[in-house]
Scaffold this motif. Structure first.
Motif, mmCIF file in Angstrom:
data_model
loop_
_atom_site.group_PDB
_atom_site.id
_atom_site.type_symbol
_atom_site.label_atom_id
_atom_site.label_comp_id
_atom_site.label_asym_id
_atom_site.label_seq_id
_atom_site.Cartn_x
_atom_site.Cartn_y
_atom_site.Cartn_z
ATOM 1 N N CYS A 22 74.141 -46.477 -56.929
ATOM 2 C CA CYS A 22 72.720 -45.983 -56.594
ATOM 3 C C CYS A 22 72.194 -47.920 -55.525
ATOM 4 C CB CYS A 22 71.155 -46.711 -57.755
ATOM 5 S SG CYS A 22 70.013 -46.949 -57.105
ATOM 6 N N ALA A 23 72.224 -47.842 -54.554
ATOM 7 C CA ALA A 23 72.155 -48.177 -53.318
ATOM 8 C C ALA A 23 70.054 -47.951 -53.477
ATOM 9 C CB ALA A 23 72.891 -47.350 -51.967
ATOM 10 N N ALA A 24 70.117 -49.094 -52.855
ATOM 11 C CA ALA A 24 67.958 -49.190 -52.817
ATOM 12 C C ALA A 24 68.389 -49.889 -51.398
ATOM 13 C CB ALA A 24 68.135 -50.725 -53.882
ATOM 14 N N ILE A 28 63.089 -54.451 -51.252
ATOM 15 C CA ILE A 28 63.516 -54.884 -52.888
ATOM 16 C C ILE A 28 62.905 -56.470 -53.615
ATOM 17 C CG2 ILE A 28 65.144 -54.467 -54.411
ATOM 18 C CD1 ILE A 28 63.970 -52.285 -52.826
ATOM 19 N N GLY A 29 62.201 -57.053 -54.426
ATOM 20 C CA GLY A 29 62.040 -58.315 -54.625
ATOM 21 C C GLY A 29 62.989 -58.655 -55.262
ATOM 22 N N SER A 30 62.854 -59.960 -55.546
ATOM 23 C CA SER A 30 64.184 -61.064 -56.211
ATOM 24 C C SER A 30 64.445 -60.995 -57.878
ATOM 25 C CB SER A 30 64.069 -62.146 -55.383
ATOM 26 O OG SER A 30 62.731 -62.489 -55.857
ATOM 27 N N ARG A 31 62.954 -60.637 -58.004
ATOM 28 C CA ARG A 31 62.893 -60.261 -59.808
ATOM 29 C C ARG A 31 62.716 -58.987 -60.118
ATOM 30 N NH1 ARG A 31 59.006 -64.387 -58.307
ATOM 31 N NH2 ARG A 31 59.442 -66.402 -58.756
ATOM 32 N N VAL A 51 69.497 -53.463 -66.039
ATOM 33 C CA VAL A 51 69.357 -54.740 -65.639
ATOM 34 C C VAL A 51 68.771 -55.697 -65.009
ATOM 35 C CG1 VAL A 51 70.499 -53.960 -62.989
ATOM 36 C CG2 VAL A 51 71.207 -56.486 -64.114
ATOM 37 N N SER A 52 68.154 -56.719 -65.743
ATOM 38 C CA SER A 52 67.159 -57.104 -64.881
ATOM 39 C C SER A 52 67.554 -58.212 -64.207
ATOM 40 C CB SER A 52 66.395 -57.818 -66.107
ATOM 41 O OG SER A 52 67.731 -59.665 -66.296
ATOM 42 N N ALA A 53 66.693 -58.675 -62.937
ATOM 43 C CA ALA A 53 66.844 -59.776 -61.909
ATOM 44 C C ALA A 53 67.805 -61.011 -62.180
ATOM 45 C CB ALA A 53 65.306 -60.317 -60.973
ATOM 46 N N MET A 54 67.471 -61.506 -63.263
ATOM 47 C CA MET A 54 68.275 -62.275 -64.292
ATOM 48 C C MET A 54 70.083 -62.891 -64.219
ATOM 49 S SD MET A 54 65.910 -65.373 -64.127
ATOM 50 C CE MET A 54 65.221 -64.509 -62.807
ATOM 51 N N GLY A 55 69.930 -61.370 -65.298
ATOM 52 C CA GLY A 55 71.256 -59.963 -65.149
ATOM 53 C C GLY A 55 71.932 -59.817 -66.104
ATOM 54 N N ILE A 73 74.425 -57.938 -55.750
ATOM 55 C CA ILE A 73 73.962 -58.117 -54.648
ATOM 56 C C ILE A 73 73.399 -58.043 -53.243
ATOM 57 C CG2 ILE A 73 71.941 -60.549 -54.479
ATOM 58 C CD1 ILE A 73 72.305 -59.727 -57.495
ATOM 59 N N GLY A 74 74.534 -58.845 -52.658
ATOM 60 C CA GLY A 74 74.381 -58.084 -51.280
ATOM 61 C C GLY A 74 73.847 -56.637 -50.794
#
Length: 127
Positions: A22-24, A28-31, A51-55, A73-74
């Motif tokens: 899934c390419a976003a 896109i927010g960090s959270r 999966v959350s922003a916290m992993g 992430i990249g």
């Protein structure tokens, strides 16, 4: 604002494997949290993995031990590695995104919690 594009679906034999991507893109927010849902014809849409922003991750009981969700992430890409596929896994798989906050980055299980969706990719498990 946000675009989600799934890929990697297809036809596979029982016991086989597929890897969904899934390419976003967009804002896109960090959270933000992301998840995979699936829906078979006539069935309810259900959370497969999130999966959350916290992993942190969450999985449906039916796929635990077989599916793995991961995040790059990249490239802002989320993957779903599906192993030991069963006929019951046949469905349209959708990538979804929800906005997290400082106070809440937890994974939500209801589709209504996710305002952004991809077009879906078909997974068919059949011999």
């Amino acid at each position: 604002q946000v675009q989600l594009v799934e890929s990697g679906g297809g036809l596979v034999q029982p016991g086989g494997s597929l890897r969904l991507s899934c390419a976003a893109s967009g804002m896109i927010g960090s959270r933000d949290g992301m998840a995979w849902f699936r829906q078979a014809p006539g069935a309810q849409r259900e959370l497969v993995a999130g999966v959350s922003a916290m992993g942190t991750t969450d999985y449906a009981d039916s796929v635990k031990g077989r599916f793995t969700i991961s995040r790059n992430i990249g490239e802002i890409t989320v993957y779903l590695q599906m192993n030991s596929l069963k006929s019951e896994d046949t469905a349209s798989y959708y990538c979804a995104l929800r906005r997290g906050t400082y106070f809440d980055t937890s994974i939500k299980r209801l589709p209504s919690e996710y305002p952004y969706w991809g077009q879906g990719t078909q997974v068919t498990v059949s011999s």
